[in-house]
Design an enzyme around this catalytic site. Structure first.
Site, PDB file in Angstrom:
ATOM      1  NE  ARG A 142      -4.307  -1.445   1.933  1.00 36.77           N
ATOM      2  CZ  ARG A 142      -5.186  -1.807   2.845  1.00 36.77           C
ATOM      3  NH1 ARG A 142      -4.870  -1.758   4.132  1.00 36.77           N
ATOM      4  NH2 ARG A 142      -6.374  -2.232   2.489  1.00 36.77           N
ATOM      5  CE  LYS A 196     -17.563 -15.518   9.868  1.00 36.23           C
ATOM      6  NZ  LYS A 196     -17.773 -14.140  10.342  1.00 36.23           N
ATOM      7  N   GLY A 229      -8.470  -8.716   0.912  1.00 35.29           N
ATOM      8  CA  GLY A 229      -7.229  -8.590   1.672  1.00 35.29           C
ATOM      9  C   GLY A 229      -6.377  -9.849   1.599  1.00 35.29           C
ATOM     10  N   GLY A 252     -12.160  -4.335   1.427  1.00 30.65           N
ATOM     11  CA  GLY A 252     -13.564  -3.997   1.650  1.00 30.65           C
ATOM     12  C   GLY A 252     -14.095  -3.011   0.626  1.00 30.65           C
TER      13      GLY A 252
HETATM   14  P1  ADP Z   1     -10.272 -12.068   1.301  1.00 29.59           P
HETATM   15  O1  ADP Z   1      -9.594 -11.327   2.422  1.00 29.59           O
HETATM   16  O2  ADP Z   1      -9.365 -12.306   0.137  1.00 29.59           O
HETATM   17  O3  ADP Z   1     -11.575 -11.431   0.927  1.00 29.59           O
HETATM   18  P2  ADP Z   1     -11.475 -13.881   3.154  1.00 29.59           P
HETATM   19  O4  ADP Z   1     -11.119 -12.968   4.265  1.00 29.59           O
HETATM   20  O5  ADP Z   1     -12.882 -14.040   2.799  1.00 29.59           O
HETATM   21  O6  ADP Z   1     -10.623 -13.534   1.846  1.00 29.59           O
HETATM   22  O7  ADP Z   1     -10.973 -15.344   3.489  1.00 29.59           O
HETATM   23  C1  ADP Z   1      -9.626 -15.648   3.770  1.00 29.59           C
HETATM   24  C2  ADP Z   1      -9.554 -16.705   4.818  1.00 29.59           C
HETATM   25  O8  ADP Z   1     -10.296 -17.840   4.436  1.00 29.59           O
HETATM   26  C3  ADP Z   1      -8.150 -17.172   5.064  1.00 29.59           C
HETATM   27  O9  ADP Z   1      -7.833 -16.924   6.408  1.00 29.59           O
HETATM   28  C4  ADP Z   1      -8.203 -18.665   4.769  1.00 29.59           C
HETATM   29  O10 ADP Z   1      -7.433 -19.428   5.669  1.00 29.59           O
HETATM   30  C5  ADP Z   1      -9.670 -18.961   4.971  1.00 29.59           C
HETATM   31  N1  ADP Z   1     -10.080 -20.191   4.277  1.00 29.59           N
HETATM   32  C6  ADP Z   1     -10.033 -20.458   2.965  1.00 29.59           C
HETATM   33  N2  ADP Z   1     -10.463 -21.711   2.702  1.00 29.59           N
HETATM   34  C7  ADP Z   1     -10.792 -22.256   3.891  1.00 29.59           C
HETATM   35  C8  ADP Z   1     -11.312 -23.531   4.294  1.00 29.59           C
HETATM   36  N3  ADP Z   1     -11.568 -24.470   3.405  1.00 29.59           N
HETATM   37  N4  ADP Z   1     -11.530 -23.712   5.610  1.00 29.59           N
HETATM   38  C9  ADP Z   1     -11.270 -22.754   6.505  1.00 29.59           C
HETATM   39  N5  ADP Z   1     -10.788 -21.550   6.191  1.00 29.59           N
HETATM   40  C10 ADP Z   1     -10.549 -21.300   4.904  1.00 29.59           C
HETATM   41 MG    MG Z   2      -9.950 -11.273   4.544  1.00 35.52          MG
END
Ligand code: ADP
Ligand code: MG
Length: 400
Positions: free
Chosen positions: A36, A197, A355, A378
């Site tokens: 960043r 999630k 992120g 976000g």
């Molecule tokens: P981003 O920040 O890219 O939007 P998220 O915050 O939604 O992504 O999700 C990232 C998290 O999801 C990571 O901490 C990763 O470990 C977790 N994750 C991905 N696949 C799984 C899984 N099958 N079971 C549990 N956690 C998972």
């Molecule tokens: Mg995230």
């Protein structure tokens, strides 16, 4: 188009307040990932390159309106000093007497970093007193903190109305990369989703599902969808309260089986274990997941299907790692997908937003090979959810 830096006229000798996003991970006072900070350099250089005086404002972490020494921007200012030629000063004040004195001492072509804006409760509440105290420090305002544009905060919204304002180079680049995803993407347009999630991805899915040609879902969020299909998911991540929503999403997927909606890809096999650090039971299973085991990455058959769909894509938007990528044995598919998208020479524009997904791509050293890796997790999500971002709304449009 937003008003650009060039439209502010000559900045020589002018004091230019720049809202940057220096919200970076720190450990023991050291910057862990400076993406960043680096992303803000084009705007800083555009100002000081013309002999302007750059006054940088940012937040860092969540100090909740109170000074907290471990969240000072001092070490971030020092880090920036190592990245650019110009002198970078720091003042441990936001808009008070000390900050005014530091601004008065600033010379043409120099940079001053103010203290963490969120040490003042007025930042998050967009307090008029803070807006006017900050506005008094400068002659012009540039918004370059794309990652904070979804927040109606003083330095993001209030200031834009208080001074001649423009969008910085990073904000322009983010809008330029994200807008085509909502409007005339190069087809086929593939949405690749992963992450923890399902709940955090629903607004995005709702907004994009009618615009994309395929949706591929991996990561933890896939398991709620698989459970809604009646699959056994063992001890995998599961949002019980979202079963109904998951059903709705699957309705769209069923439509797609009849050729009425986007192709919808869910995992058909899984890398499983008892837990992220309990590798007992580590295996690859197809279909149902045995009791007690968690699906922690997509399996090889799923990976092959996803790659097949990605190989045809004109545009890819990727949010969320397809496995628990920060735990080494479960980052394999995420690494494979990132490597594939980064090296494939056909004309696919891959945009990464989120992120953790952006961090995974950067950790692999692949960010430069992709069309765009958003600095705003976000903010990028809200933009693609079709919501208007207060920090962008606050900026004046370009004069045509
Ligand atoms: P981003 O920040 O890219 O939007 P998220 O915050 O939604 O992504 O999700 C990232 C998290 O999801 C990571 O901490 C990763 O470990 C977790 N994750 C991905 N696949 C799984 C899984 N099958 N079971 C549990 N956690 C998972
Ligand atoms: Mg995230």
């Amino acid at each position: 188009m937003k008003k650009s830096i060039a439209e502010l006229g000559s900045l020589a000798g002018r004091k230019v307040l720049i809202r940057v996003d220096f919200n970076v991970p720190l450990r023991d006072g050291q910057v862990q990932d400076d993406y960043r900070i680096k992303s803000s350099i084009p705007t800083i250089e555009a100002v000081i390159g013309q002999g302007g005086r750059a006054i940088l404002m940012s937040h860092l972490g969540r100090p909740k309106g109170q000074p907290s020494p471990e969240l000072s921007l001092k070490s971030v200012a020092e880090h920036l000093g190592g990245l650019i030629e110009a002198p970078v000063r720091f003042v441990d004040d936001i808009a008070g007497t000390k900050a005014r004195a530091a601004v008065d001492a600033l010379q043409d072509g120099e940079v001053l970093v103010l203290e963490n804006l969120r040490f003042d409760p007025g930042e998050e509440s967009n307090a008029p007193e803070l807006v006017s105290a900050l506005a008094a420090l400068g002659d012009a305002y540039i918004s370059d903190a794309f990652g904070t544009c979804h927040r109606a905060h003083a330095s993001v919204c209030g200031l834009a109305a208080a001074l001649p304002a423009a969008a910085g180079a990073l904000v322009e680049a983010e809008i330029k990369a994200l807008s085509p995803l909502l409007d005339k993407p190069k087809r086929p347009f593939v949405l690749l989703l992963g992450g923890a999630k399902l709940s955090t991805k629903i607004p995005l899915l709702r907004n994009l599902i009618s615009k994309v040609d395929a949706v591929l879902v991996g990561g933890g969020m896939a398991y709620t969808l698989l459970a809604a299909q009646g699959r056994k998911i063992g001890a995998s991540r599961f949002d019980a309260e979202l079963l109904e929503t998951a059903q709705e999403i699957l309705e769209v997927a069923r439509g797609s089986a009849r050729g009425q909606g986007p192709l919808f890809g869910l995992p058909v096999d899984h890398v499983v274990a008892r837990g992220l650090e309990d590798l007992e039971g580590y295996d690859i299973v197809s279909g149902d997941i045995p009791e007690g085991l968690m699906g922690l990455d997509i399996g090889p058959a799923t990976l092959a299907q996803f790659i097949e769909a990605l190989s045809k894509a004109g545009t890819v938007f990727w949010n969320g790692p397809v496995g628990a990528s920060e735990f080494p044995p479960f980052g394999a598919a995420t690494e494979y997908v990132a490597t594939y998208l980064a090296h494939r020479s056909a004309g696919t524009a891959t945009v990464v937003g989120g992120g953790d997904s952006a961090a995974a791509v950067r950790a692999l050293g692949l960010a430069e090979r992709l069309a765009h890796v958003s600095t705003g997790g976000g903010a990028a999500m809200e933009f693609l959810e079709g919501r208007s971002l207060p920090g962008l709304d606050a900026l004046p449009d370009a004069e045509v």
